[in-house]
Design a protein around this motif. Structure first.
Motif, PDB file in Angstrom:
ATOM      1  N   GLY A   1       0.775  -1.229   0.000  1.00 41.24           N
ATOM      2  CA  GLY A   1       0.000   0.000   0.000  1.00 41.24           C
ATOM      3  C   GLY A   1       0.807   1.279   0.000  1.00 41.24           C
ATOM      4  N   THR A   2       2.126   1.191  -0.136  1.00 47.31           N
ATOM      5  CA  THR A   2       2.975   2.386  -0.164  1.00 47.31           C
ATOM      6  C   THR A   2       2.867   3.074  -1.525  1.00 47.31           C
ATOM      7  N   LEU A   3       2.629   4.381  -1.505  1.00 49.05           N
ATOM      8  CA  LEU A   3       2.558   5.160  -2.740  1.00 49.05           C
ATOM      9  C   LEU A   3       3.941   5.252  -3.369  1.00 49.05           C
ATOM     10  N   LEU A   4       4.025   4.974  -4.653  1.00 56.06           N
ATOM     11  CA  LEU A   4       5.248   5.092  -5.429  1.00 56.06           C
ATOM     12  C   LEU A   4       5.065   6.172  -6.486  1.00 56.06           C
ATOM     13  N   VAL A   5       6.088   6.965  -6.690  1.00 56.54           N
ATOM     14  CA  VAL A   5       6.045   8.048  -7.671  1.00 56.54           C
ATOM     15  C   VAL A   5       7.338   8.015  -8.471  1.00 56.54           C
ATOM     16  N   ILE A   6       7.246   8.087  -9.784  1.00 58.35           N
ATOM     17  CA  ILE A   6       8.443   8.192 -10.597  1.00 58.35           C
ATOM     18  C   ILE A   6       8.647   9.658 -10.951  1.00 58.35           C
ATOM     19  N   ALA A   7       9.831  10.168 -10.635  1.00 55.13           N
ATOM     20  CA  ALA A   7      10.173  11.567 -10.903  1.00 55.13           C
ATOM     21  C   ALA A   7      11.581  11.603 -11.478  1.00 55.13           C
ATOM     22  N   GLY A   8      11.698  11.908 -12.754  1.00 53.44           N
ATOM     23  CA  GLY A   8      13.000  11.885 -13.410  1.00 53.44           C
ATOM     24  C   GLY A   8      13.532  10.472 -13.474  1.00 53.44           C
ATOM     25  N   SER A   9      14.725  10.253 -12.912  1.00 52.62           N
ATOM     26  CA  SER A   9      15.324   8.918 -12.902  1.00 52.62           C
ATOM     27  C   SER A   9      15.229   8.259 -11.533  1.00 52.62           C
ATOM     28  N   ARG A  10      14.397   8.810 -10.657  1.00 49.09           N
ATOM     29  CA  ARG A  10      14.264   8.245  -9.315  1.00 49.09           C
ATOM     30  C   ARG A  10      12.864   7.688  -9.088  1.00 49.09           C
ATOM     31  N   LEU A  11      12.827   6.503  -8.503  1.00 49.24           N
ATOM     32  CA  LEU A  11      11.575   5.941  -8.023  1.00 49.24           C
ATOM     33  C   LEU A  11      11.446   6.361  -6.566  1.00 49.24           C
ATOM     34  N   LEU A  12      10.402   7.118  -6.265  1.00 48.77           N
ATOM     35  CA  LEU A  12      10.187   7.626  -4.910  1.00 48.77           C
ATOM     36  C   LEU A  12       9.107   6.821  -4.207  1.00 48.77           C
ATOM     37  N   ARG A  13       9.197   6.769  -2.880  1.00 48.10           N
ATOM     38  CA  ARG A  13       8.141   6.131  -2.082  1.00 48.10           C
ATOM     39  C   ARG A  13       7.736   7.099  -0.977  1.00 48.10           C
ATOM     40  N   GLN A  14       6.470   7.051  -0.615  1.00 49.48           N
ATOM     41  CA  GLN A  14       5.972   7.941   0.428  1.00 49.48           C
ATOM     42  C   GLN A  14       6.226   7.319   1.800  1.00 49.48           C
ATOM     43  N   GLU A  15       6.895   8.095   2.649  1.00 53.97           N
ATOM     44  CA  GLU A  15       7.203   7.632   3.996  1.00 53.97           C
ATOM     45  C   GLU A  15       6.014   7.881   4.926  1.00 53.97           C
ATOM     46  N   ASP A  16       6.127   7.412   6.157  1.00 55.85           N
ATOM     47  CA  ASP A  16       5.027   7.536   7.112  1.00 55.85           C
ATOM     48  C   ASP A  16       4.652   8.986   7.389  1.00 55.85           C
ATOM     49  N   ASP A  17       5.611   9.898   7.270  1.00 53.26           N
ATOM     50  CA  ASP A  17       5.321  11.314   7.524  1.00 53.26           C
ATOM     51  C   ASP A  17       4.794  12.051   6.301  1.00 53.26           C
TER      52      ASP A  17
END
Length: 274
Positions: free
Chosen positions: A62-78
């Protein structure tokens, strides 16, 4: 007949139905939005300055993932976005993302020269990343069949949908043309329970449902470019469409907010991933 649910977006992309709302990446504002069926919107995440949230998905937990440029980002608890994977060694930027039932995260992208073929990469659940396909003619939307066996990718510049078998290790094989779209330029895609694909088309200003082989089953015409489409709603039979006036790559950050989220009812509900 389609209806406008939300107006005044930038370039809405990566439509996803998640937890009772339609989520999207709002290019030009750097925000990930969730929109209710009443049109109410909420900012769910914001990417770092000077980046674009190209596409969104969720890991199996259930963690949100976002692709931005060449990085795969994930949303932390905060609520902040941290780096899940740095893909700069594979390609300069990535465009679309989909997660299969095993937790493999597929991303397509390429270099800053959009005229050159791109790649598909996979980030496996252990965090490792590798290229799994090349020669992709401007990769856009991707979808995985409900059984997790097949990945379908939209090749916008080649006017086709291309399929791969997904291996146990996340690798891709048996590349084949799933549908030749003629003059269609597929952007975002989704699957339905009839085994068909809906694809959004920017230059032709429409969303189209096609079967494997390319037969056109249904078309929804719009008055501006269609960037993404997703089946959702309580019964999975609402087609959500993100559309805007396209003014070129150089103006992605300087939009005049022509973006809309539109809906129409269809007969065959959603299936597969996303």
């Amino acid at each position: 007949m389609s209806q406008v649910l939300v107006d005044g977006l930038g370039y809405g992309e990566s439509a996803r139905w998640h937890e009772g709302r339609l989520w999207l990446a709002n290019w030009g504002t750097g925000e990930v939005l969730a929109v209710g069926l009443d049109g109410g919107r909420e900012v769910m995440a914001a990417v770092p300055p000077d980046t674009i949230p190209f596409s969104i998905e969720w890991s199996p937990d259930g963690t949100l993932l976002v692709i931005a440029g060449s990085r795969l980002l994930r949303q932390e608890d905060d609520g902040a976005l941290g780096t899940a994977a740095d893909l700069s060694g594979i390609a300069d930027l990535f465009n679309e993302i989909v997660v299969d039932p095993r937790g493999n995260t597929y991303l397509n992208g390429g270099g800053l020269d959009f005229g050159k073929p791109g790649v598909i990469a996979v980030v496996t659940p252990d965090g490792s990343a590798r290229e799994v396909a090349d020669g992709i003619e401007f990769g856009n939307g991707m979808a995985v069949t409900a059984d997790g066996a097949t990945l379908i990718v939209a090749e916008s510049f080649a006017c086709r949908l291309t399929a791969f078998d997904i291996g146990p290790d996340g690798g891709l094989s048996n590349r084949r043309v799933w549908a030749d779209l003629g003059d269609g330029h597929p952007d975002g895609i989704c699957l339905d329970a009839g085994g068909a694909v809906w694809y959004a088309d920017v230059p032709n200003q429409r969303c189209v449902r096609v079967s494997e082989g390319g037969e056109v089953l249904q078309t929804v015409d719009l008055d501006r470019g269609a960037f993404s489409c997703m089946l959702g709603g309580p019964d999975g039979d609402t087609l959500f469409m993100l559309a805007a006036q396209w003014n070129g790559f150089e103006n992605m950050r300087l939009t005049d907010r022509t973006g809309q989220l539109l809906t129409t009812q269809v007969q065959t509900p959603h299936a597969g991933h996303p």
